[in-house]
Design an enzyme around this catalytic site. Structure first.
Site, PDB file in Angstrom:
ATOM      1  N   ARG A 171       0.822  -1.218   0.000  1.00 26.40           N
ATOM      2  CA  ARG A 171       0.000   0.000   0.000  1.00 26.40           C
ATOM      3  C   ARG A 171       0.852   1.263   0.000  1.00 26.40           C
ATOM      4  O   ARG A 171       0.467   2.282  -0.588  1.00 26.40           O
ATOM      5  CB  ARG A 171      -0.949  -0.010   1.199  1.00 26.40           C
ATOM      6  CG  ARG A 171      -2.078  -0.988   0.966  1.00 26.40           C
ATOM      7  CD  ARG A 171      -3.123  -0.957   2.051  1.00 26.40           C
ATOM      8  NE  ARG A 171      -4.343  -1.560   1.542  1.00 26.40           N
ATOM      9  CZ  ARG A 171      -5.303  -2.079   2.292  1.00 26.40           C
ATOM     10  NH1 ARG A 171      -5.180  -2.080   3.606  1.00 26.40           N
ATOM     11  NH2 ARG A 171      -6.372  -2.595   1.740  1.00 26.40           N
ATOM     12  N   LYS A 222     -18.255 -19.368  -1.032  1.00 27.22           N
ATOM     13  CA  LYS A 222     -19.718 -19.398  -0.907  1.00 27.22           C
ATOM     14  C   LYS A 222     -20.461 -18.478  -1.870  1.00 27.22           C
ATOM     15  O   LYS A 222     -20.065 -17.348  -2.101  1.00 27.22           O
ATOM     16  CB  LYS A 222     -20.094 -18.999   0.523  1.00 27.22           C
ATOM     17  CG  LYS A 222     -19.641 -20.020   1.537  1.00 27.22           C
ATOM     18  CD  LYS A 222     -20.165 -19.667   2.897  1.00 27.22           C
ATOM     19  CE  LYS A 222     -19.902 -20.808   3.862  1.00 27.22           C
ATOM     20  NZ  LYS A 222     -20.323 -20.454   5.226  1.00 27.22           N
ATOM     21  N   GLY A 253     -12.701  -4.808   0.016  1.00 28.34           N
ATOM     22  CA  GLY A 253     -14.127  -4.475   0.105  1.00 28.34           C
ATOM     23  C   GLY A 253     -14.596  -3.508  -0.981  1.00 28.34           C
ATOM     24  O   GLY A 253     -15.685  -3.671  -1.536  1.00 28.34           O
TER      25      GLY A 253
END
Ligand code: ADP
Ligand code: MG
Length: 401
Positions: free
Chosen positions: A36, A197, A377
């Site tokens: 980062r 999932k 995210g």
């Protein structure tokens, strides 16, 4: 997309408030991965060369609006100085007299780091008065933190109401790559979605079937689709209660002309451990006492065949339990195909997601992709087709320089 960039401003002698994501992993006080920090080096170099006085604004951990000394950013100054090869001074607060003093003491081309913005509860409340206090420190706001753009916080959203605003170079690179992959791609577009999932990626799947030409499913979630299509999947990870959702996604894909590709064959095991006995069988032939943990060679071969026709590839989620060898076979094989096509200039390839980045690094081909998003995210919310408040704020900023 239309937003201002660094090139739209005369920066010499101006105080720039640079929103960065320096929420780096730390172990025993040492930064274990400088990705980062390194990613925004082009912005740092540009600001220095242009003679800006730069205040760096970022969050670290989850102090939840309280001053937590163990989450102070002071320790980062020498690390930043080393990675960027510039001195970085520090202010023990994000706003107020100490922050102001830091700003006043910067000469052209110099850098100062403000204390953890999340020490102030107003940050996560997107509080206008706090945003105004931040804005009072500077002349221009530069957002170079795509990975924080899915949050409407004072340092990503409200602040743009008070300062002329633009994207930093790494934000610009990320937005360009994402735009090229999904909003205005060269077609055909093939998306690969894997991972554990279906339930965590319903919105991603629903968005992608409307936008891409081929959707390759892998990982645990492809078992749910196999099950929903009417075949048992033995002991495989499978969300049976998601069968109706899977069917709805398949119907939606059909309606939008998107072809869903399930793995032709899968790797089956009795126990999931390093080097376990395994074999490859058709996905419709998983025995009752085995579990599917990876895509097989026929699956990888078929994806390679379809890829020959494609111009754009978008990837999130590994095709198998890549952490355990040899169940990284499917991911590695397809990753190498995408990397080779990218190197030959045949496709634009964009990948993102925490485990996806690790899986592509494990495959040894991450650097051959056109763009790898480390935004976690924010990348997933973008894949879901959501508007990211930090990006929307860049686009709507009307303040003149
Ligand atoms: P990302 O972080 O890139 O978005 P996910 O978190 O959705 O990816 O998925 C990654 C996880 O999915 C990995 O830990 C991997 O082991 C798991 N996984 C992949 N295939 C299977 C499978 N067939 N059965 C169980 N878990 C799987
Ligand atoms: Mg993950």
């Amino acid at each position: 997309m239309s937003y201002k960039t660094l090139k739209d401003f005369d920066l010499r002698g101006k105080t720039v408030l640079l929103r960065a994501d320096l929420n780096v992993p730390v172990q025993d006080g040492a930064v274990t991965d400088t990705t980062r920090i390194d990613r925004i080096l082009p912005t740092i170099t540009y600001l220095r060369e242009q003679g800006a006085k730069t205040l760096i604004l970022c969050h670290y951990g989850r102090p939840k609006g309280q001053v937590k000394p163990e989450l102070s950013l002071e320790f980062l100054c020498p690390v930043l100085a080393k990675q960027w090869d510039v001195p970085v001074s520090f202010a023990a607060d994000t706003v107020g007299p100490q922050a102001k003093a830091l700003a006043d003491n910067l000469a052209e081309g110099e850098f100062g780091l403000l204390e953890n913005v999340r020490f102030h509860a107003e940050e996560e409340q997107n509080d206008p008065a706090f945003a105004k206090q931040l804005a009072d420190l500077a002349d221009i706001f530069v957002n170079d933190a795509f990975s924080a753009a899915h949050r409407a916080h004072a340092s990503t959203e409200a602040i743009t109401n008070y300062l002329p605003t633009c994207a930093g170079l790494s934000m610009e690179a990320e937005l360009n790559a994402l735009n090229e992959a999904l909003e205005a791609p060269e077609r055909p577009v093939l998306a690969i979605v894997g991972g554990a999932k279906v339930s965590t990626k319903l919105s991603v799947l629903n968005n992608l079937v409307q936008k891409v030409d081929y959707l390759v499913l892998g990982g645990g979630m492809s078992n749910t689709f196999t099950y929903a299509s009417g075949t048992d999947v033995g002991l495989s990870l499978c969300e049976k209660d998601m069968a109706d959702e899977a069917k709805a996604i398949m119907a939606k894909a059909k309606e939008h002309g998107c072809e869903i590709i399930l793995p032709k064959d899968v790797c089956i095991v009795s126990e999931l451990k390093e080097g376990a006995d395994h074999e490859y069988v058709d996905r419709t032939a998983i025995p009752a006492d085995k579990e599917a943990v990876d895509a097989g060679p026929a699956a990888a071969e078929y994806v390679a065949e379809v890829l020959q026709k494609c111009k754009t590839v978008l990837w999130n989620g590994p095709l198998g339990v890549f952490e355990i060898s040899p169940f990284d076979f499917g991911t590695n094989t397809v990753a190498k195909t995408v990397a080779d096509l990218t190197k030959d200039g045949k496709v634009v390839s964009v990948a993102g997601g925490g485990d996806t980045v690790s899986a592509l690094e494990n495959a040894g081909v991450a650097s051959d992709f056109t763009y790898i998003s480390t935004a976690g995210g924010a990348f997933l919310e973008w894949l879901e087709g959501k508007t990211l408040p930090g990006v929307a704020a860049l686009e709507s900023n009307k303040k003149a320089a």
